[in-house]
Design a protein around this motif. Structure first.
Motif, PDB file in Angstrom:
ATOM      1  N   VAL A 124       0.875  -1.172   0.000  1.00 27.19           N
ATOM      2  CA  VAL A 124       0.000   0.000   0.000  1.00 27.19           C
ATOM      3  C   VAL A 124       0.907   1.216   0.000  1.00 27.19           C
ATOM      4  N   LEU A 125       0.773   2.060  -1.031  1.00 25.52           N
ATOM      5  CA  LEU A 125       1.640   3.226  -1.182  1.00 25.52           C
ATOM      6  C   LEU A 125       1.109   4.379  -0.373  1.00 25.52           C
ATOM      7  N   ASN A 126       2.029   5.213   0.125  1.00 31.48           N
ATOM      8  CA  ASN A 126       1.683   6.373   0.936  1.00 31.48           C
ATOM      9  C   ASN A 126       1.298   7.514   0.014  1.00 31.48           C
ATOM     10  N   PRO A 127       0.039   8.002   0.028  1.00 34.00           N
ATOM     11  CA  PRO A 127      -0.382   9.084  -0.869  1.00 34.00           C
ATOM     12  C   PRO A 127       0.413  10.360  -0.650  1.00 34.00           C
ATOM     13  N   ALA A 128       0.746  10.652   0.572  1.00 35.17           N
ATOM     14  CA  ALA A 128       1.485  11.890   0.843  1.00 35.17           C
ATOM     15  C   ALA A 128       2.862  11.851   0.191  1.00 35.17           C
ATOM     16  N   TYR A 129       3.470  10.655   0.279  1.00 31.89           N
ATOM     17  CA  TYR A 129       4.799  10.527  -0.323  1.00 31.89           C
ATOM     18  C   TYR A 129       4.741  10.726  -1.848  1.00 31.89           C
ATOM     19  N   LEU A 130       3.781  10.084  -2.474  1.00 31.40           N
ATOM     20  CA  LEU A 130       3.646  10.222  -3.933  1.00 31.40           C
ATOM     21  C   LEU A 130       3.307  11.655  -4.335  1.00 31.40           C
ATOM     22  N   ASP A 131       2.464  12.305  -3.480  1.00 33.04           N
ATOM     23  CA  ASP A 131       2.104  13.687  -3.779  1.00 33.04           C
ATOM     24  C   ASP A 131       3.351  14.575  -3.714  1.00 33.04           C
ATOM     25  N   ALA A 132       4.215  14.323  -2.713  1.00 32.98           N
ATOM     26  CA  ALA A 132       5.434  15.111  -2.594  1.00 32.98           C
ATOM     27  C   ALA A 132       6.374  14.871  -3.766  1.00 32.98           C
ATOM     28  N   VAL A 133       6.459  13.577  -4.168  1.00 33.37           N
ATOM     29  CA  VAL A 133       7.337  13.260  -5.320  1.00 33.37           C
ATOM     30  C   VAL A 133       6.869  14.010  -6.562  1.00 33.37           C
ATOM     31  N   MET A 134       5.572  14.001  -6.822  1.00 33.59           N
ATOM     32  CA  MET A 134       5.061  14.635  -8.039  1.00 33.59           C
ATOM     33  C   MET A 134       5.105  16.156  -7.942  1.00 33.59           C
ATOM     34  N   ARG A 135       4.840  16.688  -6.687  1.00 35.61           N
ATOM     35  CA  ARG A 135       4.831  18.144  -6.571  1.00 35.61           C
ATOM     36  C   ARG A 135       6.252  18.716  -6.656  1.00 35.61           C
ATOM     37  N   SER A 136       7.248  17.872  -6.324  1.00 39.62           N
ATOM     38  CA  SER A 136       8.625  18.352  -6.390  1.00 39.62           C
ATOM     39  C   SER A 136       9.059  18.671  -7.829  1.00 39.62           C
ATOM     40  N   ALA A 137       8.336  18.071  -8.771  1.00 37.22           N
ATOM     41  CA  ALA A 137       8.694  18.310 -10.184  1.00 37.22           C
ATOM     42  C   ALA A 137       7.963  19.508 -10.766  1.00 37.22           C
ATOM     43  N   LEU A 138       7.060  20.191 -10.001  1.00 35.17           N
ATOM     44  CA  LEU A 138       6.299  21.327 -10.528  1.00 35.17           C
ATOM     45  C   LEU A 138       7.063  22.604 -10.235  1.00 35.17           C
ATOM     46  N   ALA A 140       5.993  25.785 -11.119  1.00 39.52           N
ATOM     47  CA  ALA A 140       5.131  26.957 -10.987  1.00 39.52           C
ATOM     48  C   ALA A 140       3.940  26.594 -10.126  1.00 39.52           C
ATOM     49  N   PRO A 141       3.474  27.523  -9.303  1.00 39.35           N
ATOM     50  CA  PRO A 141       2.379  27.205  -8.384  1.00 39.35           C
ATOM     51  C   PRO A 141       1.055  26.936  -9.090  1.00 39.35           C
ATOM     52  N   ASP A 142       0.904  27.413 -10.327  1.00 38.05           N
ATOM     53  CA  ASP A 142      -0.370  27.201 -11.030  1.00 38.05           C
ATOM     54  C   ASP A 142      -0.393  25.891 -11.794  1.00 38.05           C
ATOM     55  N   MET A 143       0.657  25.090 -11.620  1.00 42.35           N
ATOM     56  CA  MET A 143       0.718  23.824 -12.353  1.00 42.35           C
ATOM     57  C   MET A 143       0.019  22.736 -11.564  1.00 42.35           C
ATOM     58  N   ASN A 144      -0.553  21.804 -12.254  1.00 42.08           N
ATOM     59  CA  ASN A 144      -1.113  20.601 -11.657  1.00 42.08           C
ATOM     60  C   ASN A 144      -0.556  19.415 -12.406  1.00 42.08           C
ATOM     61  N   SER A 145      -0.559  18.231 -11.755  1.00 38.98           N
ATOM     62  CA  SER A 145      -0.047  17.014 -12.383  1.00 38.98           C
ATOM     63  C   SER A 145      -0.976  15.868 -12.076  1.00 38.98           C
ATOM     64  N   PRO A 159      -3.116  18.862  -7.387  1.00 39.63           N
ATOM     65  CA  PRO A 159      -3.653  20.138  -7.873  1.00 39.63           C
ATOM     66  C   PRO A 159      -2.640  21.261  -7.688  1.00 39.63           C
ATOM     67  N   ALA A 160      -2.982  22.443  -8.275  1.00 43.70           N
ATOM     68  CA  ALA A 160      -2.122  23.629  -8.139  1.00 43.70           C
ATOM     69  C   ALA A 160      -2.151  24.137  -6.698  1.00 43.70           C
ATOM     70  N   ASP A 161      -1.106  24.953  -6.323  1.00 48.50           N
ATOM     71  CA  ASP A 161      -0.994  25.497  -4.973  1.00 48.50           C
ATOM     72  C   ASP A 161      -1.913  26.706  -4.864  1.00 48.50           C
ATOM     73  N   PRO A 162      -2.995  26.664  -4.109  1.00 52.22           N
ATOM     74  CA  PRO A 162      -3.949  27.786  -4.063  1.00 52.22           C
ATOM     75  C   PRO A 162      -3.352  29.040  -3.455  1.00 52.22           C
ATOM     76  N   VAL A 163      -2.423  28.881  -2.453  1.00 55.47           N
ATOM     77  CA  VAL A 163      -1.831  30.077  -1.815  1.00 55.47           C
ATOM     78  C   VAL A 163      -0.981  30.836  -2.834  1.00 55.47           C
ATOM     79  N   ALA A 164      -0.164  30.068  -3.542  1.00 53.28           N
ATOM     80  CA  ALA A 164       0.679  30.720  -4.558  1.00 53.28           C
ATOM     81  C   ALA A 164      -0.172  31.308  -5.674  1.00 53.28           C
TER      82      ALA A 164
END
Length: 842
Positions: A124-138, A140-145, A159-164
């Protein structure tokens, strides 16, 4: 250019973002692939351990899985299932389960592999870990993957970073409001952050080689199009403001320059209007005078011509090379005069250059030009540099002058020389004859009964007749002769260069008079009617002696009236001594023509006998029973017939009469074997239709061609021998025989004797009559007989008048004889007259 620059910047910006997103997708692909490879390795380790230690219990398994969880980052838990799902059957395949919710808002992703002996091992994969891996490649804050299947189902989504995003939106809001205003800014930002937001998306299929994953995955990266465009929007506004400032400055400058330009244009227009008005005046003057302008740059030797001057010769002003080559186009006769006039002007001897000359038109004909000009520029040394002038087409004027000159010297109706030109040429002809001693002649021609014809058919028809007479006179005379019309129906022909001999000149003038008489006596077609008129012609000769023009015309006129007095339709010489002979000749020819019509001619036959004095054939001889003069021999009228076409009619008549006699003899056994010899003249034999004429006569009369023998003289062999042989061979093929008459008197017969298809030689009577008195004559007769026998030819001795001649001819081998000893030529009335002359031999 600014628009292109902004648009190009936009394209570069989009291309740059697409390239960066493609690289980021590659990074996500490699990170996730590496993570999945670690999970697969952990699952394989768990499967091998469980398979190696079958006695391992639950505690053992728990410790094993916890150690593997700590070894593989991103794995939340490892599970061992005693029974696997039916879909998990391939032990080498890595199965991925769809995300499932384990807590509110928390989704897990599970990877499963089949275990040996049944069951399965899952991670069972950790969603937070995968989210961090994918977000590390973005970047710009308006990007989503997202990670999706090929079918489009989403496995993972970041999703994109709403604060940014809010921070970027605030910056954009400040910029847009500053440049566009509040209301327009709210509209733009609403379009940028609203539900209908446009995004730039890049997708990449993950490279999962070696993982044996049960499905294909796609990495997707997206970014807001409005955020990307915000970069080039700022640049566009900056460029726009700069352009507006530049446009305002340029507009003010252009307004100032435009005002100055209008001032200059108004001044130039006023000057051009003045120039145009002046040019129009000059153009109107040139058009009115039909003048063309030319300019000669003498330094460059180049001559230019304006449109009017070029059109005079069929060119345009663009044909500069042809117009510049003007000397080659001038008539050779006019070039010397042009050079003299030009040299006089260049030397300063004349105020202007003025010349008329002919020049070749582009169409090939000659055009008369009047060219005038003067030097308008000279060098420091006085050498001419430039000439300016005009040219005018004077062809119409020259044509009118030529027409006036023609009317002065030529008859307006017939276009023949008139009396004035005739007098001039006659004066020159008399002077020429005095220098060269060559004779000439004047023929005075008057149409018979022309006044009656003119009154009957009208003057228009009379004029047309005179024109036709003029044409016929020109056709029968040489180009060097002069045919003139004195007036009315009177014409004069001036003949020159008739030779130094008076007899030859007389014959030449008589020949022309005969041709004129024949030509003008033929029918004329006037208004659909055949009209005949005849001329009366007077002829006078002039030679080296002194002659007056008036006397020559008067003598010719007197001779013409003498011709009219003699019945018209004839010609007369002014010289009385010649006139008598010519009258006799003309009368003889006229009587001979009437003799053919009135059947005054007949044939006499002189027999040809063999050694036993038996008649084997005859020679047909033409005789003329003249009603006033009695019997006329052929030696008197045959030469006259030879001079005209009458010999052809006589020859055909003789041939037909002889063939009819052969048919008559064929009815009797005593005369059916007799041959008929007919003399053929050279002129008759050389006519093109002679062969057809002979064959038609034979066919028409029914005579046997084998009994017909045509006698030719050696004079026929002097010209066109091939034609003679060809005609003889053609008739020989139909059975007609040939004899060579008067053999021995010519000089060319022996040369062609072997080539001629002849059957018989006839020894001339002069040799037979002298053979008893001259050893040479006897030798010639003996040689002819021997030659004939050696060539297998028959031989006939003509002119046998005594028994001694007959005996001598027999002694040398001659077998056929003809002469007064046997009979004189006479008409044959019956067959009994042709039995034979056996008593003479006894």
């Amino acid at each position: 250019m600014m628009g292109y620059f902004v648009w190009n910047e936009r394209q570069l910006l989009i291309a740059s973002n697409v390239e960066r997103m493609r690289l980021q997708a590659l990074i996500i692909d490699e990170n996730l692939t590496h993570q999945l490879e670690g999970v697969r390795s952990a699952l394989n380790s768990a499967r091998r351990t469980l398979a190696a230690d079958s006695a391992c219990g639950n505690d053992c398994r728990r410790i094993l899985l916890q150690s593997l969880e700590r070894a593989v980052p991103g794995v939340r838990a490892l599970e061992v299932l005693t029974t696997a799902e039916p879909a998990v059957s391939d032990p080498d395949m890595l199965y991925m389960s769809l995300p499932y919710e384990v807590a509110p808002g928390v989704f897990n992703l599970k990877l499963t592999m089949a275990a040996p002996g049944g069951g399965a091992v899952s991670a069972v994969l950790n969603p937070a870990y995968l989210d961090a891996v994918m977000r590390s490649a973005l970047y710009a804050p308006d990007m989503n993957s997202a990670i999706t299947e090929n079918s489009g189902r989403r496995m993972l989504y970041v999703p994109a970073d709403p604060v940014a995003m809010r921070r970027e939106a605030a910056i954009a809001d400040t910029f847009v409001r500053r440049h566009l205003g509040s209301r327009l800014a709210e509209s733009v930002l609403a379009g940028t952050t609203g539900a209908g937001e446009r995004r730039l998306v890049v997708q990449r299929s993950m490279r999962l080689a070696g993982l044996r994953l049960d499905r294909a995955l796609v990495v997707s990266l997206g970014r807001s199009q409005a955020v990307i465009d915000a970069g080039w929007h700022r640049q566009a506004w900056t460029c726009g403001l700069a352009w507006l400032l530049f446009a305002a400055t340029a507009g003010v400058s252009m307004a100032v320059l435009q005002r100055r330009r209008r001032v200059h244009e108004d001044a130039a227009r006023a000057w051009a209007d003045a120039q145009s008005a002046s040019a129009q005046k000059v153009e109107a003057a040139l058009d009115g005078a039909s003048l063309g302008l030319w300019e000669w740059d003498m330094g460059a030797d180049f001559r230019s011509v304006d449109v009017r001057g070029a059109e005079m010769l069929g060119y345009t002003s663009d044909d500069k090379e042809a117009l510049n080559d003007w000397r080659q186009q001038i008539h050779p006769e006019d070039l010397p005069g042009l050079d003299i006039a030009l040299a006089e002007h260049l030397a300063g001897n004349s105020q202007r250059y003025d010349i008329e000359y002919r020049i070749r038109h582009r169409g090939g004909h000659w055009v008369w030009l009047q060219s005038r000009g003067k030097i308008v520029e000279r060098g420091a040394d006085g050498a001419p540099l430039r000439m300016l002038g005009t040219r005018m087409d004077i062809s119409n004027r020259k044509e009118a002058e030529a027409r006036i000159a023609h009317l002065a010297f030529y008859d307006g109706l017939t276009q023949l020389p008139n009396r004035r030109l005739l007098m001039d040429r006659l004066n020159h002809a008399i002077a020429k004859s005095a220098r060269t001693a060559n004779h000439g002649a004047v023929l005075f021609i008057d149409l018979d009964n022309f006044k009656a014809l003119n009154d009957t058919m009208g003057h228009d028809m009379g004029d047309y007749l005179l024109q036709m007479v003029a044409q016929r006179l020109q056709q029968v005379t040489r180009s060097s002769d002069t045919v003139a019309r004195l007036g009315g129906d009177e014409f004069v022909i001036l003949l020159e260069d008739l030779g130094e001999d008076e007899g030859a000149a007389t014959a030449g003038a008589a020949s022309v008079a005969s041709k004129v008489l024949e030509a003008l006596s033929s029918a004329y077609v006037l208004d659909g009617h055949d009209v005949r008129t005849t001329p009366s012609i007077g002829v006078v000769l002039f030679g080296a002696g002194p002659h007056a023009i008036g006397d020559l015309l008067r003598h010719a006129d007197m001779a013409m009236y003498e011709a009219k007095a003699d019945g018209r339709a004839t010609w007369r010489f002014f010289d009385p001594r010649m006139q008598q002979a010519l009258d006799a000749s003309a009368a003889l020819e006229a009587d001979l023509r009437l003799a053919l019509i009135r059947q005054q001619l007949y044939l006499s036959y002189q027999p040809v006998v063999d050694r036993a004095a038996r008649v084997t054939g005859v020679e047909a001889l033409l005789r003329w029973a003249h009603p006033q003069r009695g019997e006329i021999g052929p030696t008197e009228f045959i030469p006259q017939a030879e001079k005209s076409e009458l010999i052809l009619e006589l020859g055909e008549w003789v041939l037909e009469a002889a063939c009819l006699q052969l048919v008559h003899w064929a009815a009797s056994a005593q005369t059916a074997h007799l041959t008929m010899a007919v003399n053929v003249s050279a002129r008759q034999f050389r006519q093109p239709g002679f062969i057809d004429q002979v064959l038609m006569v034979l066919q028409r009369t029914g005579a046997d061609p084998r009994l017909l023998k045509l006698e030719l003289t050696e004079s026929m062999l002097l010209t066109d021998m091939d034609d003679v042989i060809g005609k003889m061979a053609a008739l020989r093929g139909h059975g007609v025989g040939f004899a060579l008459d008067d053999f021995g008197t010519g000089y060319s017969s022996l040369r062609y004797l072997k080539l001629l298809p002849i059957d018989q030689l006839k020894i001339d009577r002069s040799f037979v009559q002298d053979m008893l008195h001259s050893r040479h004559a006897a030798s010639i007769v003996r040689a002819i007989v021997n030659l004939a026998y050696s060539l297998d030819l028959a031989v006939v001795a003509e002119g046998v008048e005594t028994r001694e001649q007959w005996s001598a001819l027999e002694a040398i081998g001659c077998t056929a004889f003809q002469g007064y000893l046997f009979d004189r030529p006479a008409p044959i009335l019956d067959a009994d007259s042709m039995v034979g002359y056996a008593s003479l031999h006894a």
